[in-house]
Design a protein around this motif. Structure first.
Motif, mmCIF file in Angstrom:
data_model
loop_
_atom_site.group_PDB
_atom_site.id
_atom_site.type_symbol
_atom_site.label_atom_id
_atom_site.label_comp_id
_atom_site.label_asym_id
_atom_site.label_seq_id
_atom_site.Cartn_x
_atom_site.Cartn_y
_atom_site.Cartn_z
ATOM 1 N N LYS A 117 0.839 -1.209 0.000
ATOM 2 C CA LYS A 117 0.000 0.000 0.000
ATOM 3 C C LYS A 117 0.868 1.250 0.000
ATOM 4 O O LYS A 117 0.623 2.204 -0.752
ATOM 5 C CB LYS A 117 -0.941 0.015 1.205
ATOM 6 C CG LYS A 117 -1.936 1.179 1.221
ATOM 7 C CD LYS A 117 -2.905 1.045 2.390
ATOM 8 C CE LYS A 117 -4.036 2.068 2.292
ATOM 9 N NZ LYS A 117 -3.566 3.461 2.387
ATOM 10 N N GLU A 118 1.904 1.245 0.827
ATOM 11 C CA GLU A 118 2.810 2.398 0.874
ATOM 12 C C GLU A 118 3.510 2.575 -0.470
ATOM 13 O O GLU A 118 3.691 3.698 -0.949
ATOM 14 C CB GLU A 118 3.842 2.216 1.984
ATOM 15 C CG GLU A 118 4.774 3.406 2.150
ATOM 16 C CD GLU A 118 5.845 3.181 3.209
ATOM 17 O OE1 GLU A 118 6.703 4.067 3.372
ATOM 18 O OE2 GLU A 118 5.837 2.111 3.848
ATOM 19 N N GLN A 120 2.373 1.674 -3.506
ATOM 20 C CA GLN A 120 1.436 2.183 -4.513
ATOM 21 C C GLN A 120 1.134 3.663 -4.288
ATOM 22 O O GLN A 120 1.018 4.442 -5.242
ATOM 23 C CB GLN A 120 0.151 1.360 -4.499
ATOM 24 C CG GLN A 120 0.353 -0.063 -4.992
ATOM 25 C CD GLN A 120 -0.954 -0.818 -5.166
ATOM 26 O OE1 GLN A 120 -2.030 -0.227 -5.281
ATOM 27 N NE2 GLN A 120 -0.876 -2.145 -5.194
ATOM 28 N N GLU A 121 1.015 4.079 -3.046
ATOM 29 C CA GLU A 121 0.777 5.493 -2.754
ATOM 30 C C GLU A 121 1.982 6.343 -3.148
ATOM 31 O O GLU A 121 1.827 7.452 -3.682
ATOM 32 C CB GLU A 121 0.447 5.666 -1.271
ATOM 33 C CG GLU A 121 -0.920 5.092 -0.894
ATOM 34 C CD GLU A 121 -1.178 5.140 0.600
ATOM 35 O OE1 GLU A 121 -0.196 5.309 1.371
ATOM 36 O OE2 GLU A 121 -2.352 5.011 1.000
ATOM 37 N N HIS A 124 2.010 6.616 -6.886
ATOM 38 C CA HIS A 124 0.961 7.562 -7.302
ATOM 39 C C HIS A 124 1.437 9.003 -7.147
ATOM 40 O O HIS A 124 1.242 9.833 -8.035
ATOM 41 C CB HIS A 124 -0.313 7.335 -6.483
ATOM 42 C CG HIS A 124 -1.376 8.347 -6.735
ATOM 43 N ND1 HIS A 124 -1.724 9.322 -5.814
ATOM 44 C CD2 HIS A 124 -2.165 8.574 -7.815
ATOM 45 C CE1 HIS A 124 -2.672 10.084 -6.318
ATOM 46 N NE2 HIS A 124 -2.961 9.651 -7.515
ATOM 47 N N ARG A 125 2.098 9.304 -6.033
ATOM 48 C CA ARG A 125 2.624 10.661 -5.819
ATOM 49 C C ARG A 125 3.651 11.009 -6.883
ATOM 50 O O ARG A 125 3.678 12.145 -7.392
ATOM 51 C CB ARG A 125 3.236 10.785 -4.418
ATOM 52 C CG ARG A 125 2.222 10.806 -3.292
ATOM 53 C CD ARG A 125 2.868 11.255 -1.982
ATOM 54 N NE ARG A 125 3.924 10.340 -1.548
ATOM 55 C CZ ARG A 125 3.706 9.287 -0.772
ATOM 56 N NH1 ARG A 125 2.476 8.997 -0.371
ATOM 57 N NH2 ARG A 125 4.712 8.514 -0.399
ATOM 58 N N CYS A 173 -1.558 4.829 -12.586
ATOM 59 C CA CYS A 173 -2.029 5.938 -11.756
ATOM 60 C C CYS A 173 -2.237 7.219 -12.542
ATOM 61 O O CYS A 173 -2.601 8.240 -11.953
ATOM 62 C CB CYS A 173 -1.056 6.188 -10.607
ATOM 63 S SG CYS A 173 -0.881 4.794 -9.459
ATOM 64 N N ALA A 190 -3.878 2.182 -3.654
ATOM 65 C CA ALA A 190 -3.755 3.639 -3.641
ATOM 66 C C ALA A 190 -4.961 4.245 -4.347
ATOM 67 O O ALA A 190 -5.357 3.794 -5.429
ATOM 68 C CB ALA A 190 -2.472 4.074 -4.340
ATOM 69 N N ASP A 191 -5.570 5.245 -3.734
ATOM 70 C CA ASP A 191 -6.699 5.930 -4.357
ATOM 71 C C ASP A 191 -6.272 6.533 -5.692
ATOM 72 O O ASP A 191 -5.141 6.980 -5.859
ATOM 73 C CB ASP A 191 -7.222 7.031 -3.435
ATOM 74 C CG ASP A 191 -7.866 6.478 -2.169
ATOM 75 O OD1 ASP A 191 -8.255 5.301 -2.186
ATOM 76 O OD2 ASP A 191 -7.949 7.216 -1.178
ATOM 77 N N SER A 192 -7.200 6.537 -6.640
ATOM 78 C CA SER A 192 -6.990 7.123 -7.969
ATOM 79 C C SER A 192 -6.079 6.295 -8.856
ATOM 80 O O SER A 192 -5.717 6.736 -9.946
ATOM 81 C CB SER A 192 -6.447 8.561 -7.871
ATOM 82 O OG SER A 192 -7.334 9.374 -7.133
ATOM 83 N N CYS A 193 -5.690 5.093 -8.418
ATOM 84 C CA CYS A 193 -4.937 4.172 -9.262
ATOM 85 C C CYS A 193 -5.824 2.974 -9.577
ATOM 86 O O CYS A 193 -6.855 2.762 -8.948
ATOM 87 C CB CYS A 193 -3.658 3.708 -8.568
ATOM 88 S SG CYS A 193 -2.473 5.031 -8.205
#
Length: 394
Positions: A117-118, A120-121, A124-125, A173, A190-193
């Motif tokens: 999760k970390e 993917q976030e 995404h950033r 993403c 991750a949100d938006s991915c």
């Protein structure tokens, strides 16, 4: 006369010996009664995404689908990783490896992470930072395959298509990306991915076919050209876009929907029926005691040709009057199959583009830039695109 019982007993012993011999040698009868070597069974499918405790374990998994030789764990500086987008993600990556893809004259980067999760976030950033820095197509053609605790990134599109048939999924993403109909689509951590089995290439060539039986109702899967999102009502549309639009406050009351604000102006002005719109709703705080906040209009379209023709006239008028730049607070019209959304919120539009909504573009001579998608519009001289020119809205 004891001959018959003796023969029966001997036959039974011979039959038992024959069965035992088959079991011991691992051989089975062939088509003509001859023994043939037993074939090794295919690997049992793993439930959920694959896991690897080391880069060597990841290599073993990848070699079931692609060439992955000469594994090295020299870190991010390995020359074979020069085009990798994952090596710059940083923190969440615990160990880095790379193997040679001899079959396609390329390489596969292998990245272990203790927290998917970390990772993917963080990825995404990185994508959003690159887009904000002037690289709108960054991450659009992702080859970032994720498992449970490791990531693989092949340099070859052919190898990527082979890995798409494994238990790993492509992490994308870039908000302009949409998963074509008939392909697997899963929620990312991750949100938006989004996770999918679709390998997006710049030329769209041989992007991979959906697996048999992946379409709805047993019908043949549609071509890899997604249909536009549709809904039976604005209430259904509200649910459809919940991941992209904040619509906790919602109204279909005609007086509320007709509200105007200095900060939020709709695209559709006047009688909605004249635009081909049959039902209309409003998300956000319409104002009153407090200033209006977060206004977004939702439209159920009965006549898409009428809506696009009217929208084309508005756009061409804006081009004549002020160079095609609408007012900063005016909403942009995004279209689906039989629905439309009016919003001046750039973040909401990015999410809607990912859900395969499109903006109507009617400027003469317009061509969709490389890296963006387009669809045929109903209105003559127009196209539907997820590209936004500079200055369209904040």
């Amino acid at each position: 006369m004891r001959i018959k019982p003796a023969l029966a007993a001997a036959a039974a012993l011979l039959s038992l010996a024959s069965v035992t011999a088959c079991e011991d040698t691992g051989r089975k009868p062939g088509r003509d009664g001859a023994a043939t070597p037993a074939q090794p069974g295919a690997p049992a499918p793993q439930p959920g995404p694959p896991s690897a405790g080391s880069t060597a374990d990841a290599q073993k998994y990848l070699r079931r689908y692609a060439s992955c030789e000469n594994l090295a764990t020299g870190g991010r500086e390995d020359v074979r990783l020069r085009s990798s987008s994952v090596k710059t993600v940083g923190g969440p990556v615990r160990e880095v490896g790379v193997c040679s893809d001899l079959r396609e004259n390329g390489a596969i980067g292998i990245f272990l992470t203790p927290d998917m999760k970390e990772f993917q976030e963080a990825y995404h950033r990185q994508v959003m930072d690159k887009i904000a820095a002037g690289e709108p197509a960054y991450g659009l053609y992702s080859r970032v395959f994720v498992g449970k605790d490791f990531v693989a990134e092949p340099t070859s599109a052919t190898t990527a298509r082979a890995l798409a048939k494994s238990g790993m999924r492509v992490l994308t993403c870039n908000p302009a990306f949409g998963v074509p109909e008939g392909h697997k689509k899963e929620k990312a951590l991750a949100d938006s991915c989004v996770l999918s089995d679709f390998v997006h290439t710049k030329d769209g060539a041989d992007a991979g076919s959906p697996e048999p039986g992946s379409s709805q109702g047993g019908q043949p899967a549609q071509p890899a050209n997604p249909g536009l999102p549709s809904a039976g009502s604005v209430s259904e549309l509200r649910k459809l876009i919940a991941s992209s639009v904040d619509c906790k406050r919602f109204s279909t009351d005609p007086e509320t929907v007709a509200v105007r604000s200095i900060d939020y102006q709709p695209f559709i002005e006047g009688d909605p029926a004249g635009w081909g719109v049959g039902e209309r709703g409003l998300c956000g705080q319409p104002g009153g005691a407090q200033r209006a906040h977060g206004l977004i209009w939702l439209d159920k379209v009965d006549d898409m040709a009428a809506l696009q023709t009217r929208a084309r006239a508005v756009q061409l008028k804006e081009i004549q009057e002020n160079g095609g730049r609408p007012k900063a607070t005016k909403s942009v019209l995004l279209l689906g199959g039989n629905v439309a959304i009016e919003t001046n919120n750039a973040a909401a539009r990015f999410g809607l583009y990912q859900q395969q909504f499109f903006r109507l573009e009617c400027r003469p001579g317009f061509t969709t830039p490389e890296g963006y998608r387009s669809e045929k519009a109903v209105a003559d001289g127009c196209t539907l695109t997820n590209f936004e020119p500079d200055g369209i809205t904040p």
